[in-house]
Design an enzyme around this catalytic site. Structure first.
Site, PDB file in Angstrom:
ATOM      1  N   ASN A 133      32.492  51.908  35.999  1.00 53.23           N
ATOM      2  CA  ASN A 133      31.209  52.376  36.534  1.00 53.23           C
ATOM      3  C   ASN A 133      31.303  52.871  37.965  1.00 53.23           C
ATOM      4  OD1 ASN A 133      31.718  49.618  37.022  1.00 53.23           O
ATOM      5  ND2 ASN A 133      29.636  49.300  37.705  1.00 53.23           N
ATOM      6  N   ARG A 134      32.448  52.631  38.621  1.00 50.14           N
ATOM      7  CA  ARG A 134      32.607  53.165  39.989  1.00 50.14           C
ATOM      8  C   ARG A 134      34.090  53.223  40.348  1.00 50.14           C
ATOM      9  NH1 ARG A 134      32.456  48.525  43.777  1.00 50.14           N
ATOM     10  NH2 ARG A 134      32.078  46.644  42.562  1.00 50.14           N
ATOM     11  N   GLY A 135      34.356  53.790  41.510  1.00 50.37           N
ATOM     12  CA  GLY A 135      35.710  53.790  42.047  1.00 50.37           C
ATOM     13  C   GLY A 135      36.729  54.495  41.156  1.00 50.37           C
ATOM     14  N   ILE A 136      37.922  53.903  41.095  1.00 48.42           N
ATOM     15  CA  ILE A 136      39.032  54.501  40.346  1.00 48.42           C
ATOM     16  C   ILE A 136      38.669  54.607  38.865  1.00 48.42           C
ATOM     17  CG2 ILE A 136      41.425  54.104  39.607  1.00 48.42           C
ATOM     18  CD1 ILE A 136      41.907  52.761  42.371  1.00 48.42           C
ATOM     19  N   GLY A 147      38.902  44.989  38.605  1.00 54.08           N
ATOM     20  CA  GLY A 147      39.636  44.130  39.536  1.00 54.08           C
ATOM     21  C   GLY A 147      38.815  43.807  40.765  1.00 54.08           C
ATOM     22  N   TYR A 186      45.782  38.293  45.141  1.00 58.35           N
ATOM     23  CA  TYR A 186      45.739  39.656  44.577  1.00 58.35           C
ATOM     24  C   TYR A 186      47.156  40.128  44.206  1.00 58.35           C
ATOM     25  CZ  TYR A 186      44.510  44.677  44.478  1.00 58.35           C
ATOM     26  OH  TYR A 186      44.310  45.977  44.120  1.00 58.35           O
TER      27      TYR A 186
END
Ligand SMILES: NC(=O)c1ccc[n+]([C@@H]2O[C@H](COP(=O)([O-])OP(=O)(O)OC[C@H]3O[C@@H](n4cnc5c(N)ncnc54)[C@H](OP(=O)(O)O)[C@@H]3O)[C@@H](O)[C@H]2O)c1
Length: 238
Positions: free
Chosen positions: A15-18, A81, A144
């Site tokens: 839904n967003r970003g990469i 993530g 991470y």
């Protein structure tokens, strides 16, 4: 563009970003793209399914919905993530386990659901979005980095388990990409990272999407168990 037989492409955290850039890129090629969103709604013009990768029930429900409406997934992009940065000495156990639960266990849950019909079809592509940090490490990101290294081992184990069924598993390892995840980086830190990137700039989400699309294409049919850096040279030698 429409395809005669569009592939069912599922992008987690699309839904967003990469993830959104990846979803748009496949959609523009005529694939049937479904994005998962945890909060909010699906982005305009894309089919969405609500899914929280930290919940097995939510993952089961999302895959059941996709399969009943659109058929089984041909290409899975496990992209969802989070980060919870902090120096190890001060990192609460919950910040460690939350990141593992989302980035690694969440990717496993998604892959496990996608693989089952792929085995029957004897074809499929699973692409995990890792990070340069999984190979280089990064101070303040023990949680991470552990998840992104973990994706490599997991992807390679799956590549060995299901190669004979015509399914490929690969990790794309981005460097720094301009998204919400990196928007809060303090300027001095940003400048420090910039000195470590031979290309001298951060990546765009579209540059990640282009490589993901190649790995899902017929041209990449003999690539499996690979880690493909898209990091402007930052991770060279790792
Ligand atoms: N940006 C970078 O520089 C960079 C570099 C290397 C690797 N990566 C990796 O690329 C991937 C995408 O990163 P990004 O920069 O696009 O991040 P982002 O803009 O923060 O987007 C993260 C996405 O993951 C989803 N998500 C988070 N927790 C989830 C959960 N429990 N269940 C389902 N979805 C969840 C988010 O959904 P909501 O919108 O609902 O929160 C959102 O769609 C991540 O795996 C990240 O580690 C990013």
């Amino acid at each position: 563009m429409s395809k005669e037989t569009p592939r069912v492409v599922f992008v987690t955290g699309g839904n967003r970003g990469i993830g959104l850039a990846i979803a748009k890129s496949f959609a523009s090629d005529g694939d049937l793209v479904i994005v998962s969103y945890r909060t909010g709604t699906a982005p305009d013009g894309l089919v969405g399914v609500q899914m929280d990768v930290t919940s097995q029930e939510s993952v089961n429900d999302a895959f059941a919905e996709i399969e009943s409406r659109y058929g089984s997934v041909d290409v899975l992009i496990a992209n969802a993530g989070i980060t919870r940065d902090g120096l190890a000495m001060r990192m609460p156990e919950s910040d460690f386990s939350d990141v593992i639960e989302t980035n690694l266990t969440g990717a496993f849950r998604s892959a496990q659901k996608a693989i089952s019909p792929m085995i029957k079809k004897r074809s499929g592509r699973v692409i995990f979005i890792g990070s340069v940090v999984g190979m280089m490490g990064s101070a303040g990101q023990a949680n991470y980095a552990a998840t992104k290294s973990g994706l490599i081992g997991m992807s390679r184990a799956l590549a060995r388990e299901y190669g004979s069924r015509g399914i490929t598993f690969n990790v794309i390892a981005p460097g720094f990409v301009e998204t919400d995840m990196t928007a809060d980086l303090a300027e001095p830190l940003r400048e420090k990272y910039m000195t470590q990137i031979p290309l001298g700039r951060f990546c765009t989400p579209e540059e990640i999407a282009a490589v993901v699309k190649f790995v899902a294409s017929p041209g990449a049919s003999y690539i499996t168990g690979a880690v493909i850096p898209v990091d402007g040279g930052m991770g060279m030698g790792h």
